[in-house]
Write a protein that holds these residues in place. Structure first.
Motif, PDB file in Angstrom:
ATOM      1  N   MET A 116     -70.872  24.333  92.406  1.00 56.28           N
ATOM      2  CA  MET A 116     -71.553  25.400  91.683  1.00 56.28           C
ATOM      3  C   MET A 116     -72.270  24.820  90.463  1.00 56.28           C
ATOM      4  O   MET A 116     -71.666  24.100  89.667  1.00 56.28           O
ATOM      5  N   ARG A 117     -73.536  25.155  90.321  1.00 56.35           N
ATOM      6  CA  ARG A 117     -74.317  24.666  89.186  1.00 56.35           C
ATOM      7  C   ARG A 117     -74.439  25.768  88.131  1.00 56.35           C
ATOM      8  O   ARG A 117     -74.832  26.893  88.437  1.00 56.35           O
ATOM      9  N   ILE A 118     -74.142  25.424  86.881  1.00 58.22           N
ATOM     10  CA  ILE A 118     -74.254  26.364  85.771  1.00 58.22           C
ATOM     11  C   ILE A 118     -75.273  25.837  84.780  1.00 58.22           C
ATOM     12  O   ILE A 118     -75.242  24.655  84.403  1.00 58.22           O
ATOM     13  N   LEU A 119     -76.181  26.707  84.347  1.00 59.17           N
ATOM     14  CA  LEU A 119     -77.135  26.381  83.283  1.00 59.17           C
ATOM     15  C   LEU A 119     -76.628  27.015  81.997  1.00 59.17           C
ATOM     16  O   LEU A 119     -76.433  28.234  81.929  1.00 59.17           O
ATOM     17  N   LEU A 120     -76.412  26.205  80.981  1.00 59.86           N
ATOM     18  CA  LEU A 120     -75.948  26.660  79.675  1.00 59.86           C
ATOM     19  C   LEU A 120     -77.108  26.584  78.693  1.00 59.86           C
ATOM     20  O   LEU A 120     -77.580  25.495  78.375  1.00 59.86           O
ATOM     21  N   VAL A 142     -68.582  21.193  73.964  1.00 59.39           N
ATOM     22  CA  VAL A 142     -67.246  21.719  74.254  1.00 59.39           C
ATOM     23  C   VAL A 142     -67.240  22.455  75.588  1.00 59.39           C
ATOM     24  O   VAL A 142     -66.373  22.236  76.449  1.00 59.39           O
ATOM     25  N   LEU A 143     -68.225  23.351  75.786  1.00 58.52           N
ATOM     26  CA  LEU A 143     -68.263  24.145  77.011  1.00 58.52           C
ATOM     27  C   LEU A 143     -68.545  23.275  78.237  1.00 58.52           C
ATOM     28  O   LEU A 143     -68.002  23.523  79.315  1.00 58.52           O
ATOM     29  N   THR A 144     -69.377  22.270  78.074  1.00 59.80           N
ATOM     30  CA  THR A 144     -69.655  21.358  79.192  1.00 59.80           C
ATOM     31  C   THR A 144     -68.376  20.655  79.635  1.00 59.80           C
ATOM     32  O   THR A 144     -68.099  20.544  80.841  1.00 59.80           O
ATOM     33  N   THR A 145     -67.592  20.195  78.687  1.00 61.65           N
ATOM     34  CA  THR A 145     -66.322  19.539  79.015  1.00 61.65           C
ATOM     35  C   THR A 145     -65.390  20.491  79.755  1.00 61.65           C
ATOM     36  O   THR A 145     -64.785  20.133  80.770  1.00 61.65           O
TER      37      THR A 145
END
Length: 226
Positions: free
Chosen positions: A1-5, A15-18
């Motif tokens: 699943m790919r998420i774009l932040l 932090v969220l990427t980790t």
């Protein structure tokens, strides 16, 4: 699943990427609204986490333009604007959820899972059902009224893309980017070969669902009578 932040705080992005990568999500960060919109319009992401207060374009502008272009990628808005009218505005504009800062990691992950379940209508047995079709994501089996056929991994990825967006006109470039990734040398005429295979397999299992070519744009699911 790919998420774009899409978030202008580099520290929060880190932090969220980790956290998200620990949960096996692929994550791409954008640090302003213009960059975020450019990434979002590639059509390769399964979910967008969208900050509201950002430079160049705010989150509402990004969301408005996405929905105006009929891009229905799920969006969870992340913002310190916690007033009810802010939440109502985001939801009315097409956001799938609205999470106020500060938020806990478990709550964010739970909301991501909930939105992804609603979007793809993925059942507990890891299948997607649309009209007379059932796509099993575990074994790549496509079935209709007792008849079934096995798909290749890429055929399954393409079929999943369609089934998760049944009324969406999939542009060829967006479909290629989603299935093969941005850094690919795949050509649209090769995509047509895969579409031809899928059409034959739909006919083989007797489905009333068909893949229609939208001239000059791409493809869309419909019925054989359409």
């Amino acid at each position: 699943m790919r998420i774009l932040l899409i978030e202008d705080s580099t520290s929060l992005c880190e932090v969220l990427t980790t956290v998200l990568m620990r949960e096996k999500y692929e994550v791409q960060c954008a640090y302003d609204g213009e960059e975020g919109l450019e990434y979002a319009l590639t059509g390769i992401y399964d979910l967008i986490l969208l900050d509201v207060m950002m430079p160049k374009k705010d989150g509402y502008e990004v969301l408005r333009e996405l929905r105006a272009r009929h891009d229905m990628t799920p969006v969870i808005m992340l913002t310190a604007l916690a007033q009810e009218n802010n939440k109502v505005q985001g939801l009315d504009m097409g956001a799938d959820d609205y999470l106020s800062k500060p938020f806990s990691t478990p709550e964010l992950l739970a909301r991501i899972r909930a939105v992804l379940r609603r979007r793809g209508e993925i059942n507990a047995d890891n299948t997607i059902v649309y009209q007379d079709l059932t796509l099993n994501l575990s074994n790549y089996e496509l079935s209709c009224n007792g008849a079934s056929v096995r798909l290749s991994q890429k055929e399954c990825d393409i079929m999943r893309y369609f089934l998760e967006r049944p009324r969406y006109v999939a542009e060829k470039e967006a479909l290629i980017n989603k299935v093969w990734g941005l850094d690919n040398l795949f050509e649209s005429n090769s995509l047509e070969v895969f579409i031809s295979f899928l059409r034959k397999k739909l006919a083989f299992i007797g489905s009333t669902v068909a893949i229609h070519a939208i001239r000059g744009v791409g493809y869309q699911l419909g019925s054989k009578q359409a």
